[in-house]
Design a protein around this motif. Structure first.
Motif, short mmCIF file in Angstrom:
data_model
loop_
_atom_site.label_atom_id
_atom_site.label_comp_id
_atom_site.label_asym_id
_atom_site.label_seq_id
_atom_site.Cartn_x
_atom_site.Cartn_y
_atom_site.Cartn_z
N ARG A 71 0.83 -1.20 0.00
CA ARG A 71 0.00 0.00 0.00
C ARG A 71 0.87 1.26 0.00
NH1 ARG A 71 -4.27 2.20 4.59
NH2 ARG A 71 -5.15 3.86 3.28
N LEU A 72 1.98 1.22 0.74
CA LEU A 72 2.86 2.39 0.77
C LEU A 72 3.55 2.61 -0.57
CD1 LEU A 72 4.49 2.30 4.32
CD2 LEU A 72 2.64 3.76 3.47
N PHE A 73 3.76 1.54 -1.34
CA PHE A 73 4.31 1.72 -2.68
C PHE A 73 3.33 2.50 -3.55
CE2 PHE A 73 4.66 0.16 -7.11
CZ PHE A 73 5.91 0.70 -7.41
N GLU A 74 2.05 2.15 -3.47
CA GLU A 74 1.04 2.88 -4.23
C GLU A 74 0.97 4.34 -3.79
OE1 GLU A 74 -0.55 1.72 -6.82
OE2 GLU A 74 0.46 -0.21 -6.59
N GLU A 75 1.08 4.59 -2.49
CA GLU A 75 1.08 5.97 -2.00
C GLU A 75 2.31 6.71 -2.47
OE1 GLU A 75 -1.33 7.61 -0.51
OE2 GLU A 75 -2.61 5.83 -0.60
N PHE A 76 3.44 6.02 -2.54
CA PHE A 76 4.68 6.65 -3.04
C PHE A 76 4.48 7.12 -4.48
CE2 PHE A 76 8.59 6.41 -5.46
CZ PHE A 76 9.49 7.11 -4.68
N LEU A 77 3.88 6.28 -5.31
CA LEU A 77 3.65 6.66 -6.71
C LEU A 77 2.76 7.89 -6.81
CD1 LEU A 77 3.10 3.18 -8.44
CD2 LEU A 77 5.22 4.48 -8.18
N LYS A 78 1.68 7.92 -6.01
CA LYS A 78 0.78 9.07 -6.04
C LYS A 78 1.49 10.33 -5.55
CE LYS A 78 -3.32 6.26 -4.98
NZ LYS A 78 -4.36 5.98 -3.95
N PHE B 11 4.94 11.04 -5.44
CA PHE B 11 6.16 11.53 -6.06
C PHE B 11 6.21 11.41 -7.58
CE2 PHE B 11 7.54 10.42 -1.69
CZ PHE B 11 7.87 11.71 -1.28
N LEU B 12 5.25 10.74 -8.20
CA LEU B 12 5.23 10.70 -9.65
C LEU B 12 4.23 11.70 -10.19
CD1 LEU B 12 6.99 8.20 -9.28
CD2 LEU B 12 5.87 7.22 -11.26
N ASN B 13 4.36 12.93 -9.68
CA ASN B 13 3.56 14.03 -10.18
C ASN B 13 4.42 15.28 -10.14
OD1 ASN B 13 3.20 15.57 -7.59
ND2 ASN B 13 2.22 13.66 -6.98
N GLN B 14 3.89 16.40 -10.55
CA GLN B 14 4.68 17.62 -10.65
C GLN B 14 4.82 18.35 -9.32
OE1 GLN B 14 3.90 20.12 -14.09
NE2 GLN B 14 3.16 18.37 -15.25
N LYS B 15 4.55 17.68 -8.22
CA LYS B 15 4.74 18.27 -6.90
C LYS B 15 5.71 17.42 -6.08
CE LYS B 15 1.75 21.66 -7.37
NZ LYS B 15 2.14 23.09 -7.28
N ALA B 16 6.57 16.68 -6.74
CA ALA B 16 7.47 15.76 -6.03
C ALA B 16 8.38 16.50 -5.06
CB ALA B 16 8.30 14.96 -7.03
N GLN B 17 8.99 17.59 -5.51
CA GLN B 17 9.89 18.33 -4.63
C GLN B 17 9.15 18.90 -3.43
OE1 GLN B 17 11.83 21.73 -6.43
NE2 GLN B 17 12.75 22.39 -4.51
N ALA B 18 8.01 19.53 -3.66
CA ALA B 18 7.25 20.11 -2.57
C ALA B 18 6.79 19.03 -1.59
CB ALA B 18 6.04 20.87 -3.12
N ASN B 19 6.35 17.89 -2.12
CA ASN B 19 5.92 16.80 -1.25
C ASN B 19 7.07 16.29 -0.39
OD1 ASN B 19 3.19 16.70 -1.95
ND2 ASN B 19 3.56 15.41 -3.71
N PHE B 20 8.24 16.15 -1.01
CA PHE B 20 9.41 15.68 -0.25
C PHE B 20 9.74 16.64 0.89
CE2 PHE B 20 14.05 16.46 0.13
CZ PHE B 20 14.33 15.39 0.98
#
Length: 449
Positions: free
Chosen positions: A236-243, A245-254
């Motif tokens: 489940r955490l892998f799916e959450e990781f994709l949601k 960090f695989l978008n255009q807000k990866a830096q902000a999310n990190f």
């Protein structure tokens, strides 16, 4: 403490909800913006005498002028009644019993209104169950739309679009929060996070995606509850990781995730380095997410294997150095062993499928092979299936480490590709693929005795 918080939350949820109805002429949602298949599901439920609403992210996104990826439906029909109405329905889920209405690749998820938990329900393992931390393990308690709204996570995800009158129903002040730019949990924040710790990750994702502020009462408990993510299934955490960090807000999310202590449970091997923005690990992770945002902005793809290779590169190198000190192994053999060790360690928190972990290990091992600059070997390496990913990773390391030797090596491979453009084509297959059906092997019959 957890049980007291949950009890407090239940009392708050039991308070009667004040519904706000926004009629069709006072909101921007049009049926033209709703999936054809979602409309079919809504109308069939409605014609069968059931309540039928769009709910959640699709309503939120339509109000913000964003085209939703998915359309979720909620109804007072039970999963079994839904299945009777739709031949193309399959029931899924153990923790949450859901109906999936399948139209080719398009799946409309239909849920029954959730009800409040009572002592009677919690004693019945067939209906609902929580662990000692307050996390829901099973939740098949049905109720009214008012109860369903109280059971949702954030106020802006508890807006209901009614197919009967095309109005929006708001039971928890979601419209006001959306207009004010606030991200607010429904109920007592700590209890809601304990019910489902992934809500902490979702809070960050919604805030960055929609440009909202996480309300202080919802933000404050996150650092001390981040460890609850250890109990979430790795898949489940892998799916959450994709949601996330695989978008255009990866830096902000990190940056927000790291500030709130949510990166450490996801990447335990980076727990200490990510506390220091000057560490090489932090700089690599940050640059990888910056590059991800840039590629997605240019409509280029991002492979999770490459991203994980960047995140786990320095822990893998550190482990390889330990192995070489402990045993007389070559650097290549040490890298292979260290790669398996780090992948296995990471899999305890985030399960990385082999279709991504194997390319990640190829990228790591290519960093050794890319050090070979003899003409014959280097030209042959251009045809490696993962050469481009390994080359891009080499350039990334050169930028992060600011190492002149790495930069010089990167320039060598850049020039070599320019001199031999045909050699970088897709690598030839080891053997020709069979286009027909596989040949059946026949057994010889033993002669009769």
């Amino acid at each position: 403490m957890a049980k007291e918080a949950i009890a407090s939350s239940s009392k708050k949820q039991a308070a009667p909800a004040k519904v706000v109805c926004i009629p069709r002429d006072q909101h921007p949602i049009s049926r033209n913006d709703i999936s054809e298949h979602a409309l079919k599901v809504l109308y069939r439920l409605h014609k069968a005498g059931f309540d039928a609403y769009l709910v959640g992210g699709c309503v939120r996104d339509l109000l913000l002028g964003v085209q939703p990826k998915d359309f979720d439906v909620v109804t007072n029909a039970t999963p079994e009644q839904i299945k009777q109405l739709f031949r193309n329905c399959r029931l899924i889920g153990r923790r949450f019993r859901l109906a999936h209405i399948v139209y080719g690749r398009d799946v409309i998820e239909v849920a029954t209104f959730r009800g409040h938990h009572s002592d009677e329900h919690e004693d019945d393992n067939k209906l609902s169950r929580k662990n000692d931390e307050g996390m829901l393990l099973r939740d098949n308690v049905y109720g009214s739309i008012e109860e369903d709204a109280q059971r949702r996570d954030f106020t802006l995800n508890a807006l209901y679009y009614n197919i009967a009158d095309f109005a929006i129903y708001d039971f928890v002040g979601g419209m006001a929060d959306l207009e004010a730019g606030n991200l607010k949990l429904i109920g007592e924040p700590e209890a809601r996070y304990r019910e489902d710790p992934v809500r902490m990750i979702r809070a960050v994702r919604f805030a960055t995606k929609l440009g909202l502020r996480i309300e202080e009462s919802c933000r404050k408990p996150i650092p001390k509850l981040a460890h609850l993510l250890d109990d979430i299934p790795a898949a489940r955490l892998f799916e959450e990781f994709l949601k996330m960090f695989l978008n255009q807000k990866a830096q902000a999310n990190f940056e927000v995730m790291n500030e709130l202590g949510l990166m450490a449970p996801l990447f335990p091997v980076l727990k200490t380095p990510l506390k220091d923005p000057q560490s090489i690990e932090y700089r690599m992770v940050l640059q990888a997410f910056i590059d991800t945002d840039l590629r997605l902005a240019q409509n280029k793809s991002v492979n999770p294997g490459y991203l994980f290779a960047a995140l786990l590169w320095y822990p893998m190198v550190a482990r390889a150095d330990e192995i070489m000190q402990e045993a007389s192994l070559s650097e290549f053999d040490a890298y292979q062993i260290a790669s398996a060790d780090i992948v296995g360690l990471q899999a305890r928190s985030i399960a990385l499928p082999k279709r991504f972990s194997l390319p990640m290990r190829d990228i790591w091992l290519l960093q050794l092979r890319l050090q070979q600059t003899s003409p014959r070997k280097s030209i042959r390496l251009l045809s490696h299936p993962k050469f481009r990913a390994g080359y891009d990773f080499l350039l990334l390391r050169g930028r992060v480490e600011n190492d002149p030797q790495l930069r010089e090596l990167g320039e060598f491979w850049t020039q070599l590709q320019a001199d031999h453009p045909d050699a970088t084509a897709v690598a030839p297959t080891q053997a020709k693929r069979r286009t027909g059906a596989p040949r059946r092997r026949t057994r010889r019959r033993k002669p009769s005795q």
